[in-house]
Motif scaffolding. Structure first.
Motif, PDB file in Angstrom:
ATOM      1  N   ASP A   2       0.961  -1.253   0.041  1.00 56.07           N
ATOM      2  CA  ASP A   2       0.180  -0.159  -0.183  1.00 56.07           C
ATOM      3  C   ASP A   2       0.876   1.248   0.003  1.00 56.07           C
ATOM      4  O   ASP A   2       0.439   2.409  -0.434  1.00 56.07           O
ATOM      5  CB  ASP A   2      -0.535   0.046   0.829  1.00 56.07           C
ATOM      6  N   LYS A  48      -4.154   0.779  -8.757  1.00 55.01           N
ATOM      7  CA  LYS A  48      -4.400   0.337  -7.347  1.00 55.01           C
ATOM      8  C   LYS A  48      -4.307   1.380  -6.040  1.00 55.01           C
ATOM      9  O   LYS A  48      -4.532   0.759  -5.013  1.00 55.01           O
ATOM     10  CB  LYS A  48      -3.470  -0.954  -7.141  1.00 55.01           C
ATOM     11  N   LEU A  92      -1.776   3.853  -4.903  1.00 54.66           N
ATOM     12  CA  LEU A  92      -0.614   3.227  -3.275  1.00 54.66           C
ATOM     13  C   LEU A  92       0.194   4.644  -3.097  1.00 54.66           C
ATOM     14  O   LEU A  92      -0.080   5.887  -3.713  1.00 54.66           O
ATOM     15  CB  LEU A  92       0.491   1.999  -3.801  1.00 54.66           C
ATOM     16  N   THR A 144      -1.726  10.047   3.515  1.00 51.01           N
ATOM     17  CA  THR A 144      -3.353   9.601   3.021  1.00 51.01           C
ATOM     18  C   THR A 144      -4.227  10.568   3.815  1.00 51.01           C
ATOM     19  O   THR A 144      -5.669  10.383   3.468  1.00 51.01           O
ATOM     20  CB  THR A 144      -3.404   8.584   4.459  1.00 51.01           C
TER      21      THR A 144
END
Ligand code: SF4
Length: 427
Positions: A28, A59, A61, A104
């Protein structure tokens, strides 16, 4: 040092609840730690980032860059790589968890420069590696400003860790079963230069007395900082391995001056002679640059001569690669690429012969080998290293892995030695 920095960042991330991934497709978070010492490393980095951009699109990351290219490019890196989430220079890698957390929340982090305290130097990585080898950074940065080198610009000025801190970490390593310790620093033998704390030879002497440590090495040394006291350590410290990596870069005084290396060829040779006098079996390896601006055939001949005179066990040799911000990047007298390639090929060809000769001289000798694992060549064989850093393959049992054994050398090859076990494990 970059491997060690990765271990540090991995440890900080583990402390913040992340787990190591097996590969990029699995992860991740992907952190690319960079080197810009030569142009090729930089080109490889940008092509890797192209591939990672595609993975990121697929995806989603978190993708960050750390290390010397981050420091060199500063905020410009986001123009070239707008898809990355953070960029941290080598003195700011301690902020990795914060950078991931910000990403994040969609906030981009960048941190460069050095305030002289370098918390990143103090991070102790977890002992995640199984085995007996341990690395420890004891100083960082460089004050030498060799004219071709980007290190002082991207790693900052010299800064040493306190000796008590270093000794505590080595003791902890020994308690974990690490027996083979390598001290790291861009200019490791100028450790604590000008400080009232322990000198570099003083630090070696203290580590030598730590129970459990059987092999001690250090990289990379500058020839001008090889003191007589350090040379004498090779005669007095039982753990100090009979090997040294001592870059010479050129055998021509004119080119050495233009490189701002701070020594002449004969001064380099005097240091080598003193080392050999103290320790006749010392293995000497080095770095050398071929095709530095202004290098004439006569300068290159002087380099070949120095190589012959020393009889190195191995040399990392490269064609000069101009680096941004360095003094040599603007020097006149660029050596045409085909001339530089021909010189490098001649140089490396002769060094291969010299390495083979050195390995052949080992035939018939009994050496101590620290077994590192199974041999790459055969599942029935083990592979380990001598105190001089040479790879030895021999038949042995798996239970010998991580032990010290004695091996009789029966054959010397270009890159390794073949041996026969002469005694049961010593420890
Ligand atoms: S001593 Fe080494 S790290 Fe320092 S400037 Fe010279 S080549 Fe670079």
């Amino acid at each position: 040092m970059n491997d060690y920095d990765m271990e540090k960042m991995g440890s900080v991330l583990i402390d913040h609840g992340h787990l190591p991934g097996m590969d990029v497709e699995d992860a991740d978070i992907v952190v690319v730690n960079t080197c810009c010492i030569r142009e090729k490393a930089e080109q490889k980095f940008y092509s890797l980032m192209g591939r990672l951009q595609r993975v990121r699109k697929k995806k989603g990351l978190i993708l960050g860059v750390t290390g010397c290219i981050s420091e060199q490019e500063k905020e410009n890196i986001f123009e070239r790589l707008p898809f990355i989430d953070f960029s941290l220079g080598p003195s700011n890698i301690h902020r990795i968890a914060e950078a991931v957390e910000n990403a994040t929340g969609d906030t981009r982090t960048s941190a460069f420069g050095d305030d002289g305290r370098s918390p990143s130097l103090m991070i102790r990585p977890h002992n995640t590696r199984k085995g007996i080898k341990g690395y420890i950074t004891i100083m960082k940065g460089c004050n030498n400003f060799c004219s071709y080198c980007v290190v002082p610009y991207v790693r900052g000025r010299e800064e040493s860790r306190g000796s008590e801190d270093v000794l505590t970490e080595v003791r902890e390593m020994a308690e974990l079963g690490i027996t083979d310790v390598t001290l790291l620093g861009q200019n490791v033998n100028s450790y604590n230069n000008g400080s009232s704390d322990l000198s570099f030879p003083g630090l070696l002497a203290k580590i030598d007395r730590i129970p459990g440590i059987s092999r001690l090495r250090f990289v990379t040394s500058h020839p001008k900082d090889i003191s007589q006291e350090l040379i004498e350590c090779y005669g007095t410290l039982k753990t100090l391995c009979e090997s040294i990596h001592l870059p010479f870069q050129s055998g021509s005084d004119r080119i050495l001056a233009s490189m701002n290396r701070g020594y002449t060829a004969s001064e380099y040779l005097q240091k080598v002679e003193a080392l050999k006098k103290q320790c006749s079996c010392i293995a000497i390896t080095a770095d050398c640059i071929v095709g530095f601006p202004g290098e004439e055939e006569s300068d290159f001949d002087a380099t070949m001569k120095l190589m012959e005179t020393v009889g190195f066990d191995g040399i990392f040799s490269f064609i000069y690669s101009p680096r941004k911000s360095t003094a040599a990047a603007t020097l006149p007298g660029r050596v045409p690429p085909d001339v530089a390639r021909a010189r490098l090929s001649r140089f490396q060809g002769r060094q291969r012969e010299l390495t083979l000769e050195s390995n052949k001289r080992m035939e018939g000798k009994r050496v101590e080998v620290l077994v590192e694992g199974q041999s790459k060549n055969s599942p029935d064989e083990l592979s380990g290293r001598t105190r001089t850093g040479k790879i030895v393959n021999f038949k042995g049992e798996r239970g010998m892995v991580y032990k010290l054994v004695e091996v009789d050398i029966i054959k010397g090859y270009a890159n390794s030695l073949r041996g026969e076990l002469s005694k049961a494990p010593g420890r």
